[in-house]
Scaffold this motif. Structure first.
Motif, mmCIF file in Angstrom:
data_model
loop_
_atom_site.group_PDB
_atom_site.id
_atom_site.type_symbol
_atom_site.label_atom_id
_atom_site.label_comp_id
_atom_site.label_asym_id
_atom_site.label_seq_id
_atom_site.Cartn_x
_atom_site.Cartn_y
_atom_site.Cartn_z
ATOM 1 N N TRP A 1 0.785 -1.232 0.000
ATOM 2 C CA TRP A 1 0.000 0.000 0.000
ATOM 3 C C TRP A 1 0.820 1.287 0.000
ATOM 4 C CZ3 TRP A 1 -5.030 0.181 -0.999
ATOM 5 C CH2 TRP A 1 -5.766 -0.993 -0.869
ATOM 6 N N VAL A 2 2.099 1.216 0.366
ATOM 7 C CA VAL A 2 2.940 2.413 0.425
ATOM 8 C C VAL A 2 4.151 2.199 -0.467
ATOM 9 C CG1 VAL A 2 4.247 3.973 1.921
ATOM 10 C CG2 VAL A 2 2.177 2.874 2.792
ATOM 11 N N SER A 3 4.136 2.766 -1.668
ATOM 12 C CA SER A 3 5.242 2.540 -2.602
ATOM 13 C C SER A 3 5.361 3.693 -3.582
ATOM 14 C CB SER A 3 5.046 1.224 -3.365
ATOM 15 O OG SER A 3 3.880 1.289 -4.170
ATOM 16 N N MET A 4 6.595 3.955 -3.979
ATOM 17 C CA MET A 4 6.879 4.958 -4.998
ATOM 18 C C MET A 4 6.482 4.410 -6.370
ATOM 19 S SD MET A 4 8.282 7.662 -3.520
ATOM 20 C CE MET A 4 9.259 8.502 -4.782
ATOM 21 N N PRO A 5 6.327 5.288 -7.376
ATOM 22 C CA PRO A 5 6.031 4.804 -8.732
ATOM 23 C C PRO A 5 7.044 3.753 -9.183
ATOM 24 C CG PRO A 5 5.814 7.191 -8.630
ATOM 25 C CD PRO A 5 6.380 6.763 -7.311
ATOM 26 N N GLN A 6 6.546 2.687 -9.807
ATOM 27 C CA GLN A 6 7.379 1.532 -10.113
ATOM 28 C C GLN A 6 7.984 1.543 -11.512
ATOM 29 O OE1 GLN A 6 7.957 -0.910 -7.688
ATOM 30 N NE2 GLN A 6 6.893 0.565 -6.390
ATOM 31 N N ASN A 7 7.432 2.323 -12.419
ATOM 32 C CA ASN A 7 7.932 2.330 -13.795
ATOM 33 C C ASN A 7 7.720 3.707 -14.412
ATOM 34 O OD1 ASN A 7 5.102 2.363 -14.715
ATOM 35 N ND2 ASN A 7 5.108 0.189 -14.117
ATOM 36 N N ILE B 1 0.361 8.447 0.584
ATOM 37 C CA ILE B 1 1.711 8.340 1.137
ATOM 38 C C ILE B 1 2.463 7.290 0.329
ATOM 39 C CG2 ILE B 1 3.071 7.765 3.180
ATOM 40 C CD1 ILE B 1 0.660 8.628 4.876
ATOM 41 N N THR B 2 3.575 7.696 -0.284
ATOM 42 C CA THR B 2 4.322 6.781 -1.138
ATOM 43 C C THR B 2 5.630 6.302 -0.503
ATOM 44 O OG1 THR B 2 5.329 8.674 -2.271
ATOM 45 C CG2 THR B 2 3.340 7.731 -3.256
ATOM 46 N N ASN B 3 6.030 6.935 0.592
ATOM 47 C CA ASN B 3 7.231 6.501 1.307
ATOM 48 C C ASN B 3 7.166 7.070 2.716
ATOM 49 O OD1 ASN B 3 10.341 7.096 2.114
ATOM 50 N ND2 ASN B 3 10.215 5.286 0.815
ATOM 51 N N ILE B 4 7.591 6.286 3.701
ATOM 52 C CA ILE B 4 7.559 6.767 5.081
ATOM 53 C C ILE B 4 8.741 6.208 5.850
ATOM 54 C CG2 ILE B 4 6.040 4.885 5.863
ATOM 55 C CD1 ILE B 4 4.762 6.971 7.780
ATOM 56 N N VAL B 5 9.345 7.061 6.683
ATOM 57 C CA VAL B 5 10.439 6.676 7.570
ATOM 58 C C VAL B 5 10.029 7.110 8.970
ATOM 59 C CG1 VAL B 5 12.876 6.939 8.142
ATOM 60 C CG2 VAL B 5 12.145 6.978 5.742
ATOM 61 N N ALA B 6 9.817 6.134 9.872
ATOM 62 C CA ALA B 6 9.266 6.448 11.198
ATOM 63 C C ALA B 6 10.113 5.841 12.301
ATOM 64 C CB ALA B 6 7.825 5.944 11.288
ATOM 65 N N ARG B 7 11.389 6.172 12.320
ATOM 66 C CA ARG B 7 12.253 5.563 13.339
ATOM 67 C C ARG B 7 13.225 6.540 13.993
ATOM 68 N NH1 ARG B 7 17.362 4.103 11.267
ATOM 69 N NH2 ARG B 7 17.622 4.478 9.044
ATOM 70 N N TRP B 8 13.087 7.851 13.683
ATOM 71 C CA TRP B 8 14.063 8.809 14.188
ATOM 72 C C TRP B 8 13.497 9.621 15.340
ATOM 73 C CZ3 TRP B 8 19.105 8.934 12.792
ATOM 74 C CH2 TRP B 8 19.456 8.193 11.655
ATOM 75 N N PRO B 9 14.326 9.908 16.364
ATOM 76 C CA PRO B 9 13.860 10.718 17.496
ATOM 77 C C PRO B 9 13.609 12.167 17.099
ATOM 78 C CG PRO B 9 16.217 10.279 17.680
ATOM 79 C CD PRO B 9 15.721 9.445 16.530
ATOM 80 N N GLY B 10 12.850 12.873 17.929
ATOM 81 C CA GLY B 10 12.406 14.222 17.590
ATOM 82 C C GLY B 10 13.519 15.231 17.395
ATOM 83 N N ALA C 1 -0.464 5.054 8.440
ATOM 84 C CA ALA C 1 -0.124 5.480 7.079
ATOM 85 C C ALA C 1 -0.733 4.525 6.059
ATOM 86 C CB ALA C 1 1.387 5.551 6.908
ATOM 87 N N VAL C 2 -0.632 3.219 6.331
ATOM 88 C CA VAL C 2 -1.248 2.218 5.448
ATOM 89 C C VAL C 2 -2.758 2.417 5.409
ATOM 90 C CG1 VAL C 2 -1.684 -0.246 5.133
ATOM 91 C CG2 VAL C 2 0.605 0.543 5.774
ATOM 92 N N LEU C 3 -3.369 2.623 6.572
ATOM 93 C CA LEU C 3 -4.821 2.818 6.637
ATOM 94 C C LEU C 3 -5.243 4.091 5.904
ATOM 95 C CD1 LEU C 3 -5.616 1.790 10.317
ATOM 96 C CD2 LEU C 3 -6.315 0.601 8.240
ATOM 97 N N HIS C 4 -4.429 5.128 5.977
ATOM 98 C CA HIS C 4 -4.718 6.372 5.244
ATOM 99 C C HIS C 4 -4.853 6.083 3.754
ATOM 100 C CE1 HIS C 4 -4.224 10.566 3.863
ATOM 101 N NE2 HIS C 4 -3.346 10.075 3.004
ATOM 102 N N ASN C 5 -3.901 5.316 3.210
ATOM 103 C CA ASN C 5 -3.949 4.985 1.784
ATOM 104 C C ASN C 5 -5.123 4.072 1.445
ATOM 105 O OD1 ASN C 5 -1.689 6.525 1.424
ATOM 106 N ND2 ASN C 5 -0.334 4.856 0.854
#
Length: 362
Positions: free
Chosen positions: A132-138, A201-210, A308-312
């Motif tokens: 469900w969360v991916s950048m354009p493939q081609n 949402i096509t890409n997400i990074v959720a592991r960095w502190p504030g 994020a997945v649910l949003h899409n």
């Protein structure tokens, strides 16, 4: 030798005294309480259900069916919690970010079970990320994405808009807790996201502190490596001033002078603004993202990615937009760049202004 005799010898008590004490303890044990669970699909009409769970009944049913293999209890005895009940518990948490005891009281489940269920369901949904969360493939998908961006403000060859937003969390504690305190002095995760012109949402990074800088998160991300490897050659990301100018990432000019430069800035900002609107839509549907996520740090990331997945999914299924709730979202954190502009990296921006925006202005 019997167990009672062994205990009697160790405690200097008679077997009869041990047996009496054992029976007394059994009588004084707290009885197990079974909460009453109602069918909340029947309790609420469609509008009330949408307001409480932030998704429609259709999306909730589809989600429960999709996740059923991962959520089925090992037995149907002892009032086992069904997959649909588990999904509704997680959705209710995303919808209000309330204390887990309150959610448990509403759902007829103990708070310890609520905690485990939220984590289990969040991980199961987050595992659907690749689907469900991916950048354009081609090339065809990239061209379609660029066309939709072009319709906003005539900015060419855009494959995504990038930015970061802060998701408030409780203090993680420990010696590294202050790493999670951001510039606005509350504890958070700094989440990077890329979206398309339709706010998927096509890409997400959720592991960095504030405390992490937006540009540091991007420089450490997998998507930067894909961009530098030429996977999206000929197309650009649009970012704010918190990012360094790159051949594949265009940012606004700090001091536009000519008409072409001013037109570039105006078009870039209007086109990039879609990511800000996406953050607003995402947090409006799942207010827990704007409130403080009160759970262990290791469980925060699955919750963020799951929403994020649910949003899409909700956008794909044209789910109604839930009623707005009053949420103080003070998470935007655009920063001044902590770097010097590389003149070689600026060539693409300068050529775009000279060859496109200058002519467009005439």
């Amino acid at each position: 030798m019997s167990l009672l005799r062994e205990i009697a010898l160790e405690t200097s008590s008679s077997e009869d005294e041990i047996e009496v004490e054992y029976v007394r303890n059994l009588q004084n044990r707290k009885k197990k309480v079974y909460f009453q669970r109602t069918n909340r699909f029947l309790t609420w009409d469609e509008n009330s259900f949408l307001d409480r769970f932030r998704v429609s009944k259709t999306v909730a049913r589809v989600l429960a069916l999709k996740l059923e293999p991962f959520l089925l209890p090992p037995t149907t005895k002892n009032f086992a919690i069904t997959p649909i009940q588990q999904v509704l518990i997680a959705l209710e948490y995303y919808a209000c970010g309330s204390f887990q005891r309150c959610i448990g009281d509403t759902a007829g489940v103990h708070k310890s079970s609520v905690s485990r269920i939220i984590y289990r369901v969040s991980r199961a949904i987050a595992n659907m990320r690749q689907e469900w969360v991916s950048m354009p493939q081609n090339v065809q998908e990239m061209e379609k994405t660029a066309t939709r961006f072009y319709e906003i403000s005539a900015f060419p060859k855009v494959v995504g808009a990038i930015d970061c937003t802060h998701i408030p969390i409780k203090s993680p504690g420990g010696e590294h807790a202050e790493n999670y305190r951001n510039r606005k002095l509350f504890f958070s995760m700094n989440v990077q996201a890329i979206c398309d012109a339709d706010m998927y949402i096509t890409n997400i990074v959720a592991r960095w502190p504030g405390s992490s800088h937006d540009s540091h998160i991007f420089n450490s991300s997998v998507i930067k490596g894909r961009l530098e490897d030429g996977e999206f050659a000929g197309y650009w990301l649009l970012g704010d001033k918190g990012y360094a100018i790159k051949p594949y990432l265009l940012t606004p000019l700090r001091d536009p002078v000519t008409d072409g430069e001013k037109l570039y800035n105006e078009s870039q900002i209007r086109t990039r603004n879609v990511v800000e609107r996406m953050f607003g839509c995402w947090k409006k549907r799942f207010p827990a993202l704007s409130m403080k996520i009160r759970t262990d740090l290791r469980r925060v990331q699955p919750i963020i990615v799951a929403t994020a997945v649910l949003h899409n999914i909700c956008k794909k299924m044209r789910d109604p937009v839930p009623p707005a709730r009053i949420v103080d979202d003070d998470s935007s954190d655009e920063e001044d760049p902590a770097y010097e502009v590389n003149r070689n990296d600026e060539n693409n921006r300068r050529m775009l202004i000279n060859n496109y925006f200058n002519r467009l202005h005439r």
